[in-house]
Design an enzyme around this catalytic site. Sequence first.
Site, PDB file in Angstrom:
ATOM      1  N   GLN A  90       4.365  -3.872  -6.364  1.00 13.81           N
ATOM      2  CA  GLN A  90       4.227  -4.450  -5.962  1.00 13.81           C
ATOM      3  C   GLN A  90       2.306  -5.265  -7.245  1.00 13.81           C
ATOM      4  O   GLN A  90       2.210  -5.581  -6.701  1.00 13.81           O
ATOM      5  CB  GLN A  90       3.819  -5.377  -4.653  1.00 13.81           C
ATOM      6  CG  GLN A  90       5.528  -5.230  -4.535  1.00 13.81           C
ATOM      7  CD  GLN A  90       6.054  -7.130  -4.083  1.00 13.81           C
ATOM      8  OE1 GLN A  90       5.066  -7.933  -4.674  1.00 13.81           O
ATOM      9  NE2 GLN A  90       7.476  -6.721  -4.856  1.00 13.81           N
ATOM     10  N   SER A  91       2.881  -4.548  -8.247  1.00 17.11           N
ATOM     11  CA  SER A  91       1.371  -4.627  -8.898  1.00 17.11           C
ATOM     12  C   SER A  91       1.304  -5.751  -9.648  1.00 17.11           C
ATOM     13  O   SER A  91       1.728  -6.986 -10.179  1.00 17.11           O
ATOM     14  CB  SER A  91       1.376  -3.316  -9.912  1.00 17.11           C
ATOM     15  OG  SER A  91       0.311  -3.820 -10.742  1.00 17.11           O
ATOM     16  N   ASN A  92      -0.319  -6.689  -9.127  1.00 19.51           N
ATOM     17  CA  ASN A  92      -0.418  -7.073  -9.430  1.00 19.51           C
ATOM     18  C   ASN A  92      -0.907  -7.542 -10.682  1.00 19.51           C
ATOM     19  O   ASN A  92      -0.721  -8.947 -11.908  1.00 19.51           O
ATOM     20  CB  ASN A  92      -2.051  -8.040  -8.607  1.00 19.51           C
ATOM     21  CG  ASN A  92      -1.423  -8.601  -7.268  1.00 19.51           C
ATOM     22  OD1 ASN A  92      -0.800  -9.515  -6.778  1.00 19.51           O
ATOM     23  ND2 ASN A  92      -2.525  -7.331  -6.059  1.00 19.51           N
ATOM     24  N   CYS A 105       0.463  -5.975 -13.474  1.00 20.91           N
ATOM     25  CA  CYS A 105       1.548  -5.484 -13.866  1.00 20.91           C
ATOM     26  C   CYS A 105       1.955  -7.371 -14.267  1.00 20.91           C
ATOM     27  O   CYS A 105       3.145  -7.496 -15.393  1.00 20.91           O
ATOM     28  CB  CYS A 105       2.492  -4.680 -13.698  1.00 20.91           C
ATOM     29  SG  CYS A 105       2.182  -3.090 -14.070  1.00 20.91           S
ATOM     30  N   SER A 164       1.827   0.620  -8.948  1.00 18.16           N
ATOM     31  CA  SER A 164       2.901  -0.109  -8.195  1.00 18.16           C
ATOM     32  C   SER A 164       4.522  -1.316  -7.860  1.00 18.16           C
ATOM     33  O   SER A 164       4.263  -1.989  -9.100  1.00 18.16           O
ATOM     34  CB  SER A 164       2.270  -0.278  -5.974  1.00 18.16           C
ATOM     35  OG  SER A 164       1.130  -1.408  -6.613  1.00 18.16           O
TER      36      SER A 164
END
Length: 330
Positions: free
Chosen positions: A75-77, A79, A73
């Site tokens: 706001q992916s942690n 990534c 997403s």
Amino acid sequence: MRIDTLPRISLAFLPTPVTELKRIAAHLGGPRILIKRDDLNGLAFGGNKTRKLEFLVGEALAQGCDSVITGGSAQSNHCRQTAAAAAVAGLECHLVLGGEEPDAITGNLLLDRLLGAKVHWSGQYRKGEQIPHIAEQLRSTGKRPYVIPYGGSNPVGANGFVEAMRELAIQLEKMRQLITHIVFASSSCGTQAGMAVGARLFLPKVKVVGIRIDKDETELPFEEQMVVLANDTAKHVGAQMTFVKSDFEIRDGYLGGGYGVVGDLERSAIRLLARTEGILLDPVYTARAFGAMVDLIKKGEFSKDDCVLFWHTGGTPTLFSYAGELVRSQ
Ligand SMILES: *Cc1c(COP(=O)(O)O)cnc(C)c1O
């Protein structure tokens, strides 16, 4: 065992700290509560994906790849931690993020940019569905990308949590602590599958309780995905064991409004831990899991003699992108 020979790079300060939450335990009047701080692992605001990335990026380097690609997403942690891990390893990082480019660059997206990742926006897809397509594009320009799946959840990544259980077992022995349960946020299966294998090897008496965060069903039901990944992970590390559905304790009663929707459970968990212990949870994963643990304690799920370890899996940069929802009803 094969587990000791798998390629790995060092990304985190390990072991991550374990402390006791005395004030909150007194407030709740239930079991003793410990917390394991993977939010403090030292890699660009930390989080559980760092443990997986030590093995994933280790394998990328062993295979002679020049770049990594993953997705999630906006706001992916996962990534953001991948972008940081790629920077450490000197690899180019491509991120396939759900949605369209937002006006406000905040939270993890800001960090992705600062860490030098190249972002590809993928509209309706937030689980990395377009990774193969972008990887193919990169290959056609002569690059050698290493593909990291959504959440870093394959046997290579899940091995990070087999090792994490070894780490915890040694740490608890030094602290002369016995625990009965581990509670944490479970989403793409890698953490829980790795913990399941690691628990059988290193902490066989401990119950691993995953709190489901995301209600989207993929092709396979969640429990079945867990079985497949745990069995594949056991094979990958050279451990003789098999898992069936009943080996996994998964609670799915705390999904609220769905993935990433902050409700009262999450808001009160964040305030409770912040105001009794000075520790920050993230709004999407750890607040939901901690809120669930508090609810289970209030319902008498644990006895006074139990000792529950809450595994803080990180995610705190998204606090900033949820500011409006978190302070609205203050
Ligand atoms: C990804 C993530 C999880 C869930 O881990 P899985 O291995 O995907 O189940 C939990 N907490 C945070 C903060 C995460 O970023």
